[in-house]
Design a protein around this motif. Structure first.
Motif, PDB file in Angstrom:
ATOM      1  N   LEU A   1      10.652  12.282  -3.451  1.00  0.00           N
ATOM      2  CA  LEU A   1      11.428  11.520  -2.479  1.00  0.00           C
ATOM      3  C   LEU A   1      10.637  10.416  -1.779  1.00  0.00           C
ATOM      4  N   GLN A   2       9.604   9.905  -2.422  1.00  0.00           N
ATOM      5  CA  GLN A   2       8.880   8.753  -1.881  1.00  0.00           C
ATOM      6  C   GLN A   2       9.283   7.499  -2.653  1.00  0.00           C
ATOM      7  N   PHE A   3       9.465   6.414  -1.918  1.00  0.00           N
ATOM      8  CA  PHE A   3       9.864   5.165  -2.560  1.00  0.00           C
ATOM      9  C   PHE A   3       8.679   4.527  -3.283  1.00  0.00           C
ATOM     10  N   ILE A   4       8.954   4.041  -4.488  1.00  0.00           N
ATOM     11  CA  ILE A   4       7.953   3.364  -5.298  1.00  0.00           C
ATOM     12  C   ILE A   4       8.105   1.852  -5.178  1.00  0.00           C
TER      13      ILE A   4
ATOM     14  N   ALA B   1      11.756   0.299   6.903  1.00  0.00           N
ATOM     15  CA  ALA B   1      12.267   1.668   6.963  1.00  0.00           C
ATOM     16  C   ALA B   1      11.712   2.504   5.817  1.00  0.00           C
ATOM     17  N   CYS B   2      11.595   1.916   4.631  1.00  0.00           N
ATOM     18  CA  CYS B   2      11.053   2.645   3.472  1.00  0.00           C
ATOM     19  C   CYS B   2       9.563   2.926   3.649  1.00  0.00           C
ATOM     20  N   VAL B   3       8.838   2.002   4.267  1.00  0.00           N
ATOM     21  CA  VAL B   3       7.412   2.218   4.550  1.00  0.00           C
ATOM     22  C   VAL B   3       7.244   3.413   5.501  1.00  0.00           C
ATOM     23  N   ILE B   4       8.032   3.449   6.567  1.00  0.00           N
ATOM     24  CA  ILE B   4       7.957   4.552   7.520  1.00  0.00           C
ATOM     25  C   ILE B   4       8.375   5.861   6.845  1.00  0.00           C
ATOM     26  N   HIS B   5       9.403   5.798   6.023  1.00  0.00           N
ATOM     27  CA  HIS B   5       9.873   6.961   5.271  1.00  0.00           C
ATOM     28  C   HIS B   5       8.720   7.574   4.465  1.00  0.00           C
ATOM     29  N   ASN B   6       8.000   6.741   3.711  1.00  0.00           N
ATOM     30  CA  ASN B   6       6.878   7.232   2.908  1.00  0.00           C
ATOM     31  C   ASN B   6       5.748   7.764   3.775  1.00  0.00           C
TER      32      ASN B   6
ATOM     33  N   GLU C   1       0.818  -1.225   0.000  1.00  0.00           N
ATOM     34  CA  GLU C   1       0.000   0.000   0.000  1.00  0.00           C
ATOM     35  C   GLU C   1       0.846   1.268   0.000  1.00  0.00           C
ATOM     36  N   PHE C   2       1.935   1.261   0.739  1.00  0.00           N
ATOM     37  CA  PHE C   2       2.721   2.474   0.916  1.00  0.00           C
ATOM     38  C   PHE C   2       3.781   2.675  -0.160  1.00  0.00           C
ATOM     39  N   LEU C   3       4.174   1.599  -0.850  1.00  0.00           N
ATOM     40  CA  LEU C   3       5.138   1.715  -1.938  1.00  0.00           C
ATOM     41  C   LEU C   3       4.391   1.507  -3.243  1.00  0.00           C
ATOM     42  N   GLN C   4       4.013   2.621  -3.875  1.00  0.00           N
ATOM     43  CA  GLN C   4       3.185   2.534  -5.074  1.00  0.00           C
ATOM     44  C   GLN C   4       3.648   3.525  -6.126  1.00  0.00           C
TER      45      GLN C   4
END
Length: 391
Positions: A199-202, A321-326, A133-136
């Motif tokens: 700057l959001q991870f895909i 970590a990438c989920v929290i980052h986004n 859900e968070f990396l899209q």
């Protein structure tokens, strides 16, 4: 009367001792009977200034509470008799945000080592489950970072993001160390990452051995449907560096020509030809991935060291970590780490492992991608020659 005085003195001493014992017991207990043991530290933390919360939890209080609500409402975590979800998440953030050892967290939260480990792993699994859900992939429309800049628009209007590899120190068994040792001799895992210009991870794919080239990792991901790499919309593309093949959906800079922004300083500021102009602007946009990596590692120092966890846990920590980052990027545009990185170029150190794999060339795709790159370069150079104020 003397006997009575002695008896009273003894009673007073007993009463004083009982009172002292009672006071100590009350002082050590939580203020409410339903509050879990060890929550006093967290309660004090969440009632302190935001700066204190940022330092310990690596995010502002309202962002922390929002993430707790997500995990609670979706039943990804549950309150236990001894530890609320807020404390479970705080334990996890203390560990990854400070690379703290289990023993330190035991003392801080007054729980056993087993309890700390159990909740750490529960939170890790919950955050990993949020990755879909968070990396899209972002909306197909042109990013504002391009749309609002005459240097980038309309030349890069079809760019949807940036891709690069991130090498993170790894702790692996002796039998696997030769595969995870990169050309610098360090044990690392190679993490393929794609991010937006915001700057959001895909997409994040950790776990590859450090000796693997970036182009090899990307090809493996594209060839394996199970990796769920987001489909690239027709006509759109990612920006990649010279460690990748220039092919459909992935536009690389011109090889053998100065590229990184520090090379365009001083007397060498202006580009001498069309290819240098393309490379300079390509590098300016592609720096978004280096900024994302910089913020991620600054927020979670555990990524700068090789934690003593099983390798699959090390891999999952990167995803969490990438989920929290986004999550932070979406909920708090004024986050201090993101604000600090704005308008700043993050210098990219040369990587000996970034050479493209010669076995991964695809002639038809390369010709099509090269034609697109050439057309962008020609239009850009024509405008540059006639509009010097647009440099």
């Amino acid at each position: 009367m003397d006997d009575v005085d002695i008896e009273l003195d003894e009673l007073e001493l007993v009463a004083a001792a009982a009172g002292y014992h009672y006071y100590n017991c009350i002082a050590r207990q939580p203020s409410r009977g339903s509050t879990p043991k060890g929550s006093g530290f967290l309660s004090e933390l969440l009632s302190a200034d935001n700066d204190v919360c940022r330092e310990m939890l690596r995010m502002d209080k309202h962002v922390f509470h929002k993430l707790c609500n997500i995990l609670r409402e979706r039943a990804m975590l549950r309150d236990t008799a001894g530890v609320m979800i807020e404390e479970q998440l705080a334990i996890f953030l203390n560990i990854v945000g400070h690379n703290e050892r289990n023993r330190v967290i035991q003392e801080r939260y007054q729980h056993s080592g087993e309890t700390i480990s159990r909740h750490f792993n529960n939170v890790l699994r919950a955050l990993k489950s949020l990755s879909r859900e968070f990396l899209q992939l972002p909306p197909v429309s042109t990013p504002l970072q391009i749309l609002e800049s005459n240097r980038f628009y309309p030349y890069f209007e079809d760019c949807i993001g940036v891709i690069d590899g991130m090498r993170i120190p790894a702790h692996v068994p002796a039998k696997d160390q030769s595969r995870f040792r990169n050309r610098k001799g360090n044990l690392t895992q190679n993490v393929l990452a794609a991010c937006t210009l915001d700057l959001q991870f895909i997409f994040v794919y950790p776990g590859w051995e450090g000796s693997a080239t970036d182009s090899r990792v990307l090809r493996a991901v594209l060839d394996d449907p199970d990796q769920n790499f987001p489909p690239i919309p027709e006509g759109k593309y990612y920006l990649v560096d010279t460690g990748y093949v220039n092919m459909n959906g992935f536009i690389a800079p011109f090889p053998g020509i100065r590229y990184h922004l520090p090379e365009y300083r001083g007397a060498n500021l202006l580009p001498r030809n069309a290819n240098e102009l393309f490379n300079h602007r390509h590098a300016s946009l592609r720096n978004a991935i280096q900024k994302s990596f910089d913020v991620l590692k600054t927020r979670f120092p555990i990524l700068k060291l090789a934690p003593q966890y099983a390798f699959h846990t090390q891999r999952d920590i990167v995803i969490a970590a990438c989920v929290i980052h986004n999550h932070i990027r979406r909920e708090d545009k004024s986050d201090w780490l993101f604000k600090d990185i704005e308008g700043r170029y993050v210098e990219e150190l040369p990587d000996l492992d970034d050479n493209p794999d010669p076995h991964l060339s695809f002639q038809v795709q390369e010709q099509s991608a090269s034609a697109l790159r050439d057309s962008i370069t020609a239009a850009m150079w024509n405008d540059f020659i006639n509009k010097w104020d647009e440099w």
